[in-house]
Design a protein around this motif. Structure first.
Motif, mmCIF file in Angstrom:
data_model
loop_
_atom_site.group_PDB
_atom_site.id
_atom_site.type_symbol
_atom_site.label_atom_id
_atom_site.label_comp_id
_atom_site.label_asym_id
_atom_site.label_seq_id
_atom_site.Cartn_x
_atom_site.Cartn_y
_atom_site.Cartn_z
ATOM 1 N N LEU A 113 57.549 -23.044 26.129
ATOM 2 C CA LEU A 113 56.138 -23.380 25.899
ATOM 3 C C LEU A 113 55.288 -21.958 25.481
ATOM 4 O O LEU A 113 54.355 -21.478 25.734
ATOM 5 N N THR A 114 56.716 -20.933 26.753
ATOM 6 C CA THR A 114 56.413 -20.156 26.191
ATOM 7 C C THR A 114 55.743 -19.885 25.263
ATOM 8 O O THR A 114 55.496 -18.216 24.787
ATOM 9 N N SER A 146 61.195 -12.615 28.997
ATOM 10 C CA SER A 146 62.247 -13.756 29.628
ATOM 11 C C SER A 146 61.492 -13.732 31.229
ATOM 12 O O SER A 146 62.106 -15.230 31.813
ATOM 13 N N MET A 147 60.760 -12.559 31.828
ATOM 14 C CA MET A 147 60.022 -12.985 33.080
ATOM 15 C C MET A 147 58.843 -14.354 32.807
ATOM 16 O O MET A 147 58.870 -15.040 34.106
ATOM 17 N N ARG A 148 58.404 -14.240 31.886
ATOM 18 C CA ARG A 148 56.942 -14.896 31.909
ATOM 19 C C ARG A 148 57.819 -16.829 31.655
ATOM 20 O O ARG A 148 57.571 -17.220 31.810
ATOM 21 N N ARG A 149 59.027 -16.754 31.319
ATOM 22 C CA ARG A 149 59.198 -17.725 31.051
ATOM 23 C C ARG A 149 60.344 -18.881 32.253
ATOM 24 O O ARG A 149 59.950 -19.466 32.429
ATOM 25 N N GLN A 150 60.400 -17.997 32.856
ATOM 26 C CA GLN A 150 60.748 -18.245 34.513
ATOM 27 C C GLN A 150 59.978 -18.362 35.803
ATOM 28 O O GLN A 150 60.333 -19.559 35.734
ATOM 29 N N ALA A 151 58.738 -17.631 34.906
ATOM 30 C CA ALA A 151 57.701 -18.494 35.594
ATOM 31 C C ALA A 151 57.076 -19.352 35.448
ATOM 32 O O ALA A 151 56.744 -20.257 35.863
#
Length: 416
Positions: A319-320, A394-399
């Protein structure tokens, strides 16, 4: 010198339809007389002037004589002795060949008012067949007035078909085709534009990529309408209900071009049609000189509409990646237009017209969750260029992963 209100303003006034602009016809004047009165000439192919105060267009009455193929192949006569009726005779449709004088009287030599009442698009004279652009114009008027019940007269449809058979449509220039398509996509019933071209056999010549979709089957389980061309027209009709933007409607119309180039031995399956359609879209946009931003939106919808439909199933990293490719995290994003076109695809199916499309809200919420993260926190010493971009991703993927988990928990609670 006499001045008449002509064309669309007369037609739409009689229809009680919104009048967007007024065109005026000048009979009995010369170019010199118009310039002496302060009018500014702007017409290149024939004398058209702007009023010194209102800036509305005033054209000298004219006649035309066919001299070569195509819409530019005409000799123009705009002498002061050209009459009002001679000018109206050269116009395309009877509903466009009416005038109103300064006394308010309607001049209607070709029964345009009757055709308005009968809801018929009918050509004025055989001279219609000399200009291929008129094929597109009739189709555009069909898109404009289909909701009012207008139909193309059989003799006009036959004349349009004869023009196609005679090769006149081959002389249409790309810029004019795109201009008419864009206008048609702005009308209330854009699917009627394609259907009209199909009815007069012009679609294979003017839009071969769209023509190729008709007759291509799809799985009945997901597409009860079966035919891909029918689905594409249903999608553009749904897009017209969702958005007034021509680019959203075009993206919905073209999203499945790849289904015409999948392996026929595997039909009705169309595995990989999303990417297979991109070269077809490229040729379409290159030929018609489609603006870059519109082409970009069409490509996004084509490549990612299936993933968008499966949004709830996608892993956080998938999705990211999709949202990154769509430019969803940028200030100048087309995400909303992308989602509207995808919704038009999903609801442009027999029996699904009123179905909800929760994927759109889900994707918007995922984007909001990602953008809520403070990306400045990844600016660690030693990180450079691509490393910074990867850290932000990576930060956005985790969010987004956290968002998905939160969404799933709430969904489970609601269903408990």
């Amino acid at each position: 010198m006499k001045i008449y209100l002509v064309g669309g303003a007369v037609r739409d006034r009689l229809l009680d339809y919104p009048v967007s602009e007024q065109d005026w016809l000048v009979v009995g004047a010369t170019v010199g007389e118009m310039l002496e009165r302060g009018y500014r000439q702007v017409g290149k192919d024939f004398p058209v002037f702007l009023h010194p105060e209102t800036q509305e267009e005033y054209a000298l009455a004219r006649t035309e004589r066919k001299t070569a193929p195509g819409y530019r192949g005409f000799s123009i006569n705009a002498d002061s002795d050209v009459s009002l009726e001679e000018d109206l005779l050269r116009r395309d449709l009877t509903i466009n060949a009416m005038a109103i004088g300064d006394d308010g009287e309607l001049i209607d030599p070709f029964n345009g008012r009757s055709d308005l009442q009968q809801r018929v698009l009918r050509h004025v004279s055989p001279a219609f067949g000399e200009d291929p652009v008129r094929i597109l114009r009739v189709a555009r008027f069909a898109a404009r007035y289909a909701h009012l019940g207008f139909v193309v007269a059989e003799e006009t449809r036959q004349l349009m078909q004869d023009m196609v058979t005679g090769g006149e449509a081959n002389h249409l220039v790309p810029e004019r085709v795109w201009a008419e398509l864009y206008k048609a996509l702005s009308e209330r019933s854009p699917a009627a534009f394609i259907r009209t071209l199909q009815d007069c056999h012009a679609l294979p010549t003017i839009f071969p990529e769209i023509h190729a979709l008709f007759g291509v089957p799809q799985p009945a389980k997901y597409h009860p309408e079966i035919d891909t061309g029918v689905h594409s027209l249903m999608a553009v009709s749904q897009a017209a209900l969702l958005s007034d933007k021509p680019e959203v409607r075009l993206a919905a119309l073209l999203h499945d071009l790849g289904k015409a180039v999948t392996d026929p031995d595997k039909w009705p399956s169309h595995h990989g049609h999303e990417r297979l359609g991109l070269p077809v879209l490229e040729r379409f946009c290159e030929r018609l000189r489609v603006p870059k931003a519109i082409k970009g939106l069409c490509a996004q919808v084509m490549e990612y509409h299936t993933l968008c439909h499966r949004a709830f199933e996608l892993r956080a990293d998938t999705l990211t990646d999709m949202l990154q490719a769509l430019g969803a995290f940028k200030p100048a994003t087309q995400l909303q237009d992308f989602l509207l076109a995808c919704e038009a695809d999903a609801t442009g199916r027999t029996g699904f017209e009123q179905a909800p499309y929760p994927q759109a809200a889900y994707i918007r919420a995922a984007v909001e969750a990602a953008l809520a993260e403070d990306t400045r926190t990844v600016m660690q010493p030693g990180l450079k260029g691509p490393q910074i971009g990867q850290a932000i991703k990576s930060m956005r993927r985790q969010a987004i992963n956290n968002f998905k988990q939160h969404y799933s928990r709430n969904l489970s609670i609601r269903h408990a």
